[in-house]
Design a protein around this motif. Structure first.
Motif, short mmCIF file in Angstrom:
data_model
loop_
_atom_site.label_atom_id
_atom_site.label_comp_id
_atom_site.label_asym_id
_atom_site.label_seq_id
_atom_site.Cartn_x
_atom_site.Cartn_y
_atom_site.Cartn_z
N SER A 15 0.85 -1.19 0.00
CA SER A 15 0.00 0.00 0.00
C SER A 15 0.89 1.24 0.00
O SER A 15 1.99 1.22 0.53
CB SER A 15 -0.93 0.01 1.21
OG SER A 15 -0.19 0.04 2.41
N VAL A 16 0.39 2.29 -0.62
CA VAL A 16 1.10 3.56 -0.64
C VAL A 16 0.45 4.47 0.38
O VAL A 16 -0.77 4.65 0.38
CB VAL A 16 1.02 4.20 -2.06
CG1 VAL A 16 1.65 5.59 -2.05
CG2 VAL A 16 1.69 3.31 -3.08
N GLU A 17 1.25 5.03 1.25
CA GLU A 17 0.76 5.99 2.24
C GLU A 17 1.13 7.38 1.74
O GLU A 17 2.27 7.80 1.87
CB GLU A 17 1.37 5.70 3.60
CG GLU A 17 0.97 4.34 4.16
CD GLU A 17 1.59 4.06 5.51
OE1 GLU A 17 1.49 4.94 6.41
OE2 GLU A 17 2.17 2.98 5.64
N PRO A 18 0.18 8.10 1.15
CA PRO A 18 0.47 9.38 0.50
C PRO A 18 1.22 10.38 1.39
O PRO A 18 2.13 11.06 0.92
CB PRO A 18 -0.90 9.92 0.12
CG PRO A 18 -1.76 8.71 0.00
CD PRO A 18 -1.24 7.75 1.02
N LEU A 19 0.87 10.47 2.66
CA LEU A 19 1.54 11.44 3.54
C LEU A 19 3.02 11.09 3.73
O LEU A 19 3.84 11.98 3.93
CB LEU A 19 0.84 11.53 4.89
CG LEU A 19 -0.56 12.14 4.85
CD1 LEU A 19 -1.18 12.12 6.26
CD2 LEU A 19 -0.54 13.56 4.30
N LYS A 20 3.37 9.82 3.64
CA LYS A 20 4.78 9.42 3.80
C LYS A 20 5.59 9.72 2.55
O LYS A 20 6.81 9.65 2.56
CB LYS A 20 4.88 7.96 4.19
CG LYS A 20 4.32 7.73 5.58
CD LYS A 20 4.71 6.41 6.12
CE LYS A 20 4.16 6.34 7.54
NZ LYS A 20 4.57 5.20 8.25
N CYS A 21 4.92 10.04 1.45
CA CYS A 21 5.62 10.39 0.21
C CYS A 21 6.09 11.85 0.21
O CYS A 21 6.92 12.22 -0.60
CB CYS A 21 4.71 10.16 -1.00
SG CYS A 21 4.25 8.44 -1.25
N GLN A 33 7.83 14.80 10.29
CA GLN A 33 6.58 14.39 10.92
C GLN A 33 6.05 15.48 11.84
O GLN A 33 4.85 15.75 11.86
CB GLN A 33 6.79 13.08 11.70
CG GLN A 33 5.52 12.49 12.27
CD GLN A 33 4.55 12.02 11.21
OE1 GLN A 33 4.94 11.61 10.12
NE2 GLN A 33 3.28 12.06 11.50
N GLU A 69 2.42 17.29 11.46
CA GLU A 69 1.43 17.25 12.55
C GLU A 69 1.02 18.66 12.96
O GLU A 69 -0.16 18.92 13.22
CB GLU A 69 2.00 16.49 13.74
CG GLU A 69 2.09 15.00 13.50
CD GLU A 69 2.82 14.25 14.60
OE1 GLU A 69 3.22 14.87 15.62
OE2 GLU A 69 3.00 13.03 14.44
#
Length: 118
Positions: free
Chosen positions: A95-101, A106, A110
């Motif tokens: 799965s691709v986690e868009p925010l981690k791209c 962090q 936030e």
């Protein structure tokens, strides 16, 4: 199976460099040329082939980046700032986690969501 020797790697790498082939692409080309020259068929990522090749490459380019670049590079605006976003190449199911791209710390991400939830 005999390992790829350094002389072969240097010779092929020099020719590829002259053709402006990027560093991360050259090991693939070298291993394919070696397999053809030796009449070897099979998996070019076989550890018996790939590991000795990459040992030579790491000696030749100790600070070289052999990782495949992102398939997609774009920008994301958060508030009035632009941040790079990279989607890497993946193999298999994941799965691709868009925010981690997004290239943002962090803590900054936030903080942005806390104060600007829109």
């Amino acid at each position: 199976m005999e390992p790829i020797d350094e002389k072969f790697v240097i010779e092929k790498d020099s020719a590829l460099l002259a053709q402006d082939v990027k560093l991360h692409q050259r090991p693939f080309h070298v291993v394919m040329a070696w397999m053809r020259s030796k009449g070897v068929a099979g998996d070019l990522f076989d550890r018996r082939i790939w590991d000795p090749l990459m040992e030579v490459y790491r000696r030749l380019y100790p600070t070289g980046d052999f990782s495949i670049p992102a398939i997609l590079v774009g920008g994301v605006a958060i508030r009035d700032q632009m941040y790079l976003a990279r989607v890497d190449i993946g193999y298999g199911t994941f799965s691709v986690e868009p925010l981690k791209c997004i290239e943002i710390s962090q803590s900054e991400l936030e903080l942005a969501f806390k104060h600007y939830p829109d």
